[in-house]
Scaffold this active site. Sequence first.
Site, PDB file in Angstrom:
ATOM      1  N   LYS A 169       0.846  -1.200   0.000  1.00  0.00           N
ATOM      2  CA  LYS A 169       0.000   0.000   0.000  1.00  0.00           C
ATOM      3  C   LYS A 169       0.876   1.243   0.000  1.00  0.00           C
ATOM      4  O   LYS A 169       0.697   2.153  -0.792  1.00  0.00           O
ATOM      5  CB  LYS A 169      -0.914  -0.043   1.228  1.00  0.00           C
ATOM      6  CG  LYS A 169      -1.819   1.146   1.357  1.00  0.00           C
ATOM      7  CD  LYS A 169      -2.775   0.996   2.536  1.00  0.00           C
ATOM      8  CE  LYS A 169      -3.428   2.337   2.836  1.00  0.00           C
ATOM      9  NZ  LYS A 169      -4.397   2.298   3.912  1.00  0.00           N
ATOM     10  N   GLU A 213      10.610  -4.619   4.482  1.00  0.00           N
ATOM     11  CA  GLU A 213      10.694  -6.033   4.096  1.00  0.00           C
ATOM     12  C   GLU A 213      10.356  -6.194   2.606  1.00  0.00           C
ATOM     13  O   GLU A 213      11.063  -6.863   1.847  1.00  0.00           O
ATOM     14  CB  GLU A 213       9.701  -6.880   4.913  1.00  0.00           C
ATOM     15  CG  GLU A 213      10.013  -6.995   6.395  1.00  0.00           C
ATOM     16  CD  GLU A 213       9.297  -5.937   7.226  1.00  0.00           C
ATOM     17  OE1 GLU A 213       9.040  -4.825   6.708  1.00  0.00           O
ATOM     18  OE2 GLU A 213       8.999  -6.227   8.400  1.00  0.00           O
ATOM     19  N   GLY A 266      -4.823  -1.716   4.892  1.00  0.00           N
ATOM     20  CA  GLY A 266      -4.008  -2.830   4.417  1.00  0.00           C
ATOM     21  C   GLY A 266      -4.645  -4.191   4.660  1.00  0.00           C
ATOM     22  O   GLY A 266      -4.728  -5.033   3.767  1.00  0.00           O
ATOM     23  N   ARG A 267      -5.138  -4.407   5.890  1.00  0.00           N
ATOM     24  CA  ARG A 267      -5.689  -5.730   6.218  1.00  0.00           C
ATOM     25  C   ARG A 267      -7.102  -5.939   5.675  1.00  0.00           C
ATOM     26  O   ARG A 267      -7.710  -6.985   5.901  1.00  0.00           O
ATOM     27  CB  ARG A 267      -5.638  -5.951   7.734  1.00  0.00           C
ATOM     28  CG  ARG A 267      -6.268  -4.846   8.564  1.00  0.00           C
ATOM     29  CD  ARG A 267      -5.882  -4.970  10.039  1.00  0.00           C
ATOM     30  NE  ARG A 267      -6.337  -3.834  10.835  1.00  0.00           N
ATOM     31  CZ  ARG A 267      -5.671  -2.696  10.991  1.00  0.00           C
ATOM     32  NH1 ARG A 267      -4.514  -2.515  10.370  1.00  0.00           N
ATOM     33  NH2 ARG A 267      -6.159  -1.722  11.739  1.00  0.00           N
ATOM     34  N   GLU A 323      -4.654  -6.728  14.854  1.00  0.00           N
ATOM     35  CA  GLU A 323      -4.145  -5.410  14.472  1.00  0.00           C
ATOM     36  C   GLU A 323      -5.274  -4.386  14.542  1.00  0.00           C
ATOM     37  O   GLU A 323      -5.044  -3.205  14.808  1.00  0.00           O
ATOM     38  CB  GLU A 323      -3.523  -5.445  13.063  1.00  0.00           C
ATOM     39  CG  GLU A 323      -2.655  -4.234  12.751  1.00  0.00           C
ATOM     40  CD  GLU A 323      -1.799  -4.409  11.498  1.00  0.00           C
ATOM     41  OE1 GLU A 323      -0.589  -4.671  11.603  1.00  0.00           O
ATOM     42  OE2 GLU A 323      -2.362  -4.274  10.393  1.00  0.00           O
ATOM     43  N   HIS A 367      -4.702 -33.645  17.182  1.00  0.00           N
ATOM     44  CA  HIS A 367      -3.558 -34.486  17.562  1.00  0.00           C
ATOM     45  C   HIS A 367      -2.400 -33.635  18.060  1.00  0.00           C
ATOM     46  O   HIS A 367      -1.253 -34.100  18.098  1.00  0.00           O
ATOM     47  CB  HIS A 367      -3.146 -35.337  16.363  1.00  0.00           C
ATOM     48  CG  HIS A 367      -4.263 -36.216  15.893  1.00  0.00           C
ATOM     49  ND1 HIS A 367      -4.520 -37.448  16.435  1.00  0.00           N
ATOM     50  CD2 HIS A 367      -5.252 -35.988  14.986  1.00  0.00           C
ATOM     51  CE1 HIS A 367      -5.597 -37.963  15.847  1.00  0.00           C
ATOM     52  NE2 HIS A 367      -6.064 -37.091  14.972  1.00  0.00           N
ATOM     53  N   LYS A 411       9.347  -0.814  14.373  1.00  0.00           N
ATOM     54  CA  LYS A 411       9.925  -0.440  13.066  1.00  0.00           C
ATOM     55  C   LYS A 411      11.009   0.613  13.258  1.00  0.00           C
ATOM     56  O   LYS A 411      12.098   0.532  12.688  1.00  0.00           O
ATOM     57  CB  LYS A 411       8.841   0.149  12.150  1.00  0.00           C
ATOM     58  CG  LYS A 411       7.892  -0.849  11.546  1.00  0.00           C
ATOM     59  CD  LYS A 411       6.983  -0.130  10.547  1.00  0.00           C
ATOM     60  CE  LYS A 411       5.812  -0.991  10.125  1.00  0.00           C
ATOM     61  NZ  LYS A 411       4.834  -0.279   9.303  1.00  0.00           N
TER      62      LYS A 411
HETATM   63  O1  F6P Z   1       3.293  -2.878   9.816  1.00  0.00           O
HETATM   64  C1  F6P Z   1       1.939  -3.110   9.699  1.00  0.00           C
HETATM   65  C2  F6P Z   1       1.443  -2.803   8.322  1.00  0.00           C
HETATM   66  O2  F6P Z   1       1.365  -1.434   8.147  1.00  0.00           O
HETATM   67  C3  F6P Z   1       0.115  -3.469   8.061  1.00  0.00           C
HETATM   68  O3  F6P Z   1      -0.939  -2.754   8.577  1.00  0.00           O
HETATM   69  C4  F6P Z   1       0.124  -3.603   6.593  1.00  0.00           C
HETATM   70  O4  F6P Z   1      -0.827  -4.509   6.142  1.00  0.00           O
HETATM   71  C5  F6P Z   1       1.551  -4.051   6.367  1.00  0.00           C
HETATM   72  O5  F6P Z   1       2.296  -3.331   7.321  1.00  0.00           O
HETATM   73  C6  F6P Z   1       2.099  -3.847   4.992  1.00  0.00           C
HETATM   74  O6  F6P Z   1       2.046  -2.509   4.592  1.00  0.00           O
HETATM   75  P1  F6P Z   1       2.216  -2.104   3.081  1.00  0.00           P
HETATM   76  O7  F6P Z   1       1.116  -2.722   2.306  1.00  0.00           O
HETATM   77  O8  F6P Z   1       2.159  -0.612   3.066  1.00  0.00           O
HETATM   78  O9  F6P Z   1       3.555  -2.612   2.608  1.00  0.00           O
END
Ligand code: F6P
Length: 525
Positions: free
Chosen positions: A187, A193, A245-246, A331, A362, A490
């Site tokens: 987003k 990452e 995002g979620r 979240e 199990h 972060k």
């Molecule tokens: O660190 C949490 C977060 O902001 C989530 O809410 C989000 O889904 C994820 O990181 C990834 O964010 P982006 O889509 O901006 O890379």
Amino acid sequence: MWDTLKARAAEVADRAILDLFDADRADDFAVQTQFMRFDYAKTNIDAGTRETLLALADRAGVAQRRDAMFAGAQINETEGRAVLHTALRNLDGGPVMVDGVDVMPEVLATLDRMEAYAREVRASAITDVVNIGIGGSDLGPAMAVQALSPYRDGPRCHFVSNVDGAHIADVLRDLDAKTTLVIVASKTFTTIETMTNARTARAWMADHGGDPAAQFAALSTSEEKTAAFGIPPERVFGFEDWVGGRYSMWGPIGLSLMLAIGPDGFRAFLRGGQEMDRHFCAAEGAENMPLMLALVGMWHRQVCGYATRAVLPYDQRLGQLPAYLQQLEMESNGKSVGMDGQPLSVDSGPVVWGAPGTNGQHAFYQLIHQGTSVIPCEFMVACEGHEADLRHHHDLLIANCFAQSEALLRGRSLDEARSKVADKFEGAELERQAAHRVFAGNRPSTTLIYPKLDPFTLGQIIALYEHRVFVEGVILGINSYDQWGVELGKELATALQPVVEGTAPATGKDGSTQALVDYLHRHRG
Ligand code: F6P
């Protein structure tokens, strides 16, 4: 009202749920739509409690807040944003206004562009798609691609999320760079990452005979940043900041799912979500499935004080649903202060966890049945599997699902346990052995049952859980749509990177962190 509910919970804590069953309870304590049934009869909720829970929702203004959300009001107050993921699945629901502008033409135009691109890719030589994203840009599509694997007739989809190089290395190792499409899903297009993995994938593609200029697409709200990365606008699929995002798998973030199951399958998934939206907006009180799912959850967490909730899909292909729901629920509703910045007067959302049945049986069910904590369980199961020739497997699966909720409800008394082992032991040893075989029972569970896990049904299930989170958030008075709790880690990671690399000292860090850095530097090659 919380006090009334807590007093009621204390009053009824020891009564047998089984005794609540009269001829009507099973139907009375279930919500059934045309497409699925949510059974909460195996909980300690009676008609009076349900009335109070519904009154709690009324007093919190759930219906008004729901209407405000669908109407594009800025209910994400800490970020000053509307919350309109529902617009992404509003296929034929008319205009949706944000700041006086109808956003639907843009939403539908993006959907058309995604579909045209998906058709082009599906007809091309691309055999594999790698979706690089994390959190909401990973968990939704990864979960759905697995859930709908019987419908896949497009390229294979792989998901890389972790910055641990092991993740991307393991995924790319088996792929042909010439026939792989990389989708960078972010987003913000700043997530460390994702950007680290995207650069690694770009270098891999260039080194292995692929063409990064042609084989990269981006899903993001930031056109500037995707352009700076070198992805041309025709392969960028954008969305607005009113999609959290979620909550984003209904739009461009769902591209990998669309590539896997095709545009028609993806539309069926959207229609499922839209169907649940309609139900959520129209059904009254105890007939409203997301509302009741939320109220049952709040009875268990905020009233009875059960700290965790297990999600137990008897559906192997929903294996990633618990992880998806962890982000969606934890979240969203893992907050300590209300919208007004004041501490909450009750607990925030529960720890959500789980794994598919029967495997969990199990592994961790022992604790659910005989551990000292009560863990409300949410079972889910399809009436029909996709493997028509393996009907006996599915029958066994369903029998196990129903048996677990029955076992939790009934338990096994000391007398019953004694009679189980009376032929093997006697006297004090019989008592000792029998005690180990007692199940307290009276442990609450719910069951969601649906015809078959197809795209339409999955869309309904996901929207059902989204609305449950919404209802819980409104009743708690929190903002379910921000996530400030992820920021501190972060920031500290960014500051620690040079310390780890050995280009900055660990001064100012606590003793434990300094010692870890010290150990690291002495033990790495
Ligand atoms: O660190 C949490 C977060 O902001 C989530 O809410 C989000 O889904 C994820 O990181 C990834 O964010 P982006 O889509 O901006 O890379």
